[in-house]
Design an enzyme around this catalytic site. Sequence first.
Site: not given
Ligand code: F6R
Length: 615
Positions: A101, A493, A496, A610
Site C-alpha cells: 500500500g 496486450k 504490455e 497483477k
Molecule cells: C492487462 C491487465 C490490467 C487489468 C487491470 C484491472 O492485461 O490485466 O489492465 O485488467 O489492472 O485489474 P482488475 O480486473 O483486477 O481490476
Amino acid sequence: MCGIAAYLGQRLAVEILMDALRRLEYRGYDSAGIATLEHEKIHCCRAVGTISVLQRKLTDSPIPGSMGIGHTRWATHGSVTELNTHPHFSMNGKFAIVHNGVVENFASIREFLSLQGYVFYSDTDTEALVNLMAYHYAKEPANATKDRFLESVRKSLLHVRGTYGIAVVCQERPREIIGARNSSPLVLGIGKGELFLSSDVASFTAHTRDAVFLNDNELVHIKNDSFAITTLDREEVEAVRQQVDWDTVAAELNGYPHFMLKEIFEQPQALENALRGRIENETATAHFGGLQMTTDELRSINRIIFCACGTAWCACLVAEYLIERFARIPVEVEYASEFRYRNAPLDPKTLVIVISQSGETVDTLAAMREAQRRGTRVLAITNSVGSTIAREANGGIYQHSGPEIGVASTKAFTSQLCIVALLALHLGRLRDLSEAEGMEIIGAFKQLPSQAKSILDQSAHIQTIAARYQNCSDMIFLGRQSMFPVALEGALKLKEISYIHAEGYPAAEMKHGPIALVAPQCPVFCLACGEENIFEKTLSNMQEVRARGARTIVVAREDSPIGATDDVIWIPPAHAVTSSILATIPVQLFAYHMGVLRGCNVDKPRHLAKSVTVE
Ligand code: F6R
C-alpha cells in the site's frame, strides 16, 4: 501492489514464506525479502530481483525460525534497491514490517520522527510507519489492561492516511504477529497449530482452506496458535470463517511454458464455468444467483454506468454495445480512476456495475464506494471470491475462471465478456427482447466453448504470423462497433507483453489523424468479424491503410470475402453476442507469440503487477 505473507507455526518459516511469495509474485517482482524471529532475534534476508534471487541468497545463508514475514515488491516509494526492499526495520531493530500500500502522509510522519532523533535508511513510506510503531511502543506505559505491542501498532495506524495491508513482528514478542488492513487485501489462514497471513488466499491454500478475510480498519493479533480480531477503535470483531475452494493445483504451469499461454488455453473451460447454471432454456433467458435485485428493481433501471480499469475497462465497452443493443438500456463506461473523483450525476434509477478480475483494484474499489456513498446500488463482476469488491458490492456475479496468474489478463477478460453478454440477455428478456432472439443467443452460448477451442488450435499458425511482424516498431489495431473494444484490448496486450507501441482505433477514425502513422514498419491488425452491417465498411478501412503501404493481418469469419491482405486468421461464424469473445483469442495469441519471440518475460512484464492496489 506488492504481496505480503506471514507464518506462525511449528514448521520452518522460510520454506512456507518462500512458497507463499512465489505464489504472490504476480503482485510485484522487483525485489523480495523475508524476516524470521527466533529466540528474540530477528533474522532477515532481502534481494533485488525475482524470488529466485532471494532463494539463492537463502540457500547460501539459511535463516532459522518457525515464524516470520515476507514481501514481494512493486516499487512505489524509492527505487529498486536492497535498502528499499521489505521487510523494513525500526531504527532500534525491535520491529520489522512488510507493507502493501502507500502511506500518503509518510513525509510528515518522517519529519516528526526525525525531530525525535529517528534516522532513516531507505526512501520508503514503510520505514516511517515502522518507526512510528517503535516510537509509540517506547511511549506506551506497561499496562495490565492493554497490550503494548498491539496498542503501538494501533496508534500508529490511526495516524496513517493511505492504504495498507501489513504484517508486523516485535523482537520482544517472539510468538506474535500483528496484521492489519485498509484498502489493501489481507486474509488469515487457519491451519492445525499454525496461522498464515497473506494478500491472497492462493498463497496458503496448499496448507489450509479455512480463511478469514479481514475488513478495512481491522487488526488481527496472532499469538501462538490463537488469534483475535479488533477494529482500530478497539471493538472486538467476530471472525467469519470461510472455506476457500480455490484450487492451488490450478496455479501450477502443468507443462505449459508460461501461465499466459496456459490461461489462454483454459478459455473454453473458463467460458463453460461462466455459463454453467445460468442459462434457462424454457424462458429463453439467463439468470444469476447473486444480483440481490428483484425483477421490478431490474426493470426500473434506466441507466447503467460501468466502471473498471485496464482490460476490465475494455470488457465494460463491450457491455455497452451488447446491453444497449439487446436490452435497450443506456450505458456509460468510465475509467474507475476518473469516476471516483468526478461528480457524475447519479439517481435512484442508475445502476453502477464494476468489473474487476482481482476484486482488489484500488480505483475500482474507490469508484464503487463513492457510488454507494451517494446511495447508488453497485453490482460487481469479479473472479475473486472473498475479495474486497466482492464483499462490499450490493450484489454481483462471480466469473469462476480459476486463478489467473499471468499478469496480462486473458481468460478473465473473455469470461467477463461472456458474463456481460449473459447480462444483456437477462436484461433484454426483462424488456423487449423476443423469445426467438433469446433462443438464438442461447444457441450462440452453447457453441462458444467449442468455437473457442477451434481458434486455440490455430496457435501455431498465429505464431508463424507473429514471426513475420516481430521486428515492427508500432502496430495499429482496428475494429468497429463491438470489435473496437477488442482492438483496444489487442493493442493493450501487445504493449504490455512485447513492449511494441500499439494503438487501438475505431477503423473509420484512421482518416482523422492516425493514418499518418501508416508505414511498412507499422502493420495494421484488422478485426473484421463483428456486426454484419459494418463488415464491408471495415474492409474498406483496411484497404485504405493497405493503399498507403501498411501490411495487414485480418481476423474474419470463415469464408467471408476479405479481399487482399498479407495474413488472415479465420474464426468460426458467430452471433454478435459472442463474436467479441472469439475475436479476442487471436489477438491474445498474437501478443503472446510476439512477446515470446522478442524474448520478453510474458508472465511478468516489466513495471507491471497483477493487482493494482495503489492509485
Ligand atoms: C492487462 C491487465 C490490467 C487489468 C487491470 C484491472 O492485461 O490485466 O489492465 O485488467 O489492472 O485489474 P482488475 O480486473 O483486477 O481490476
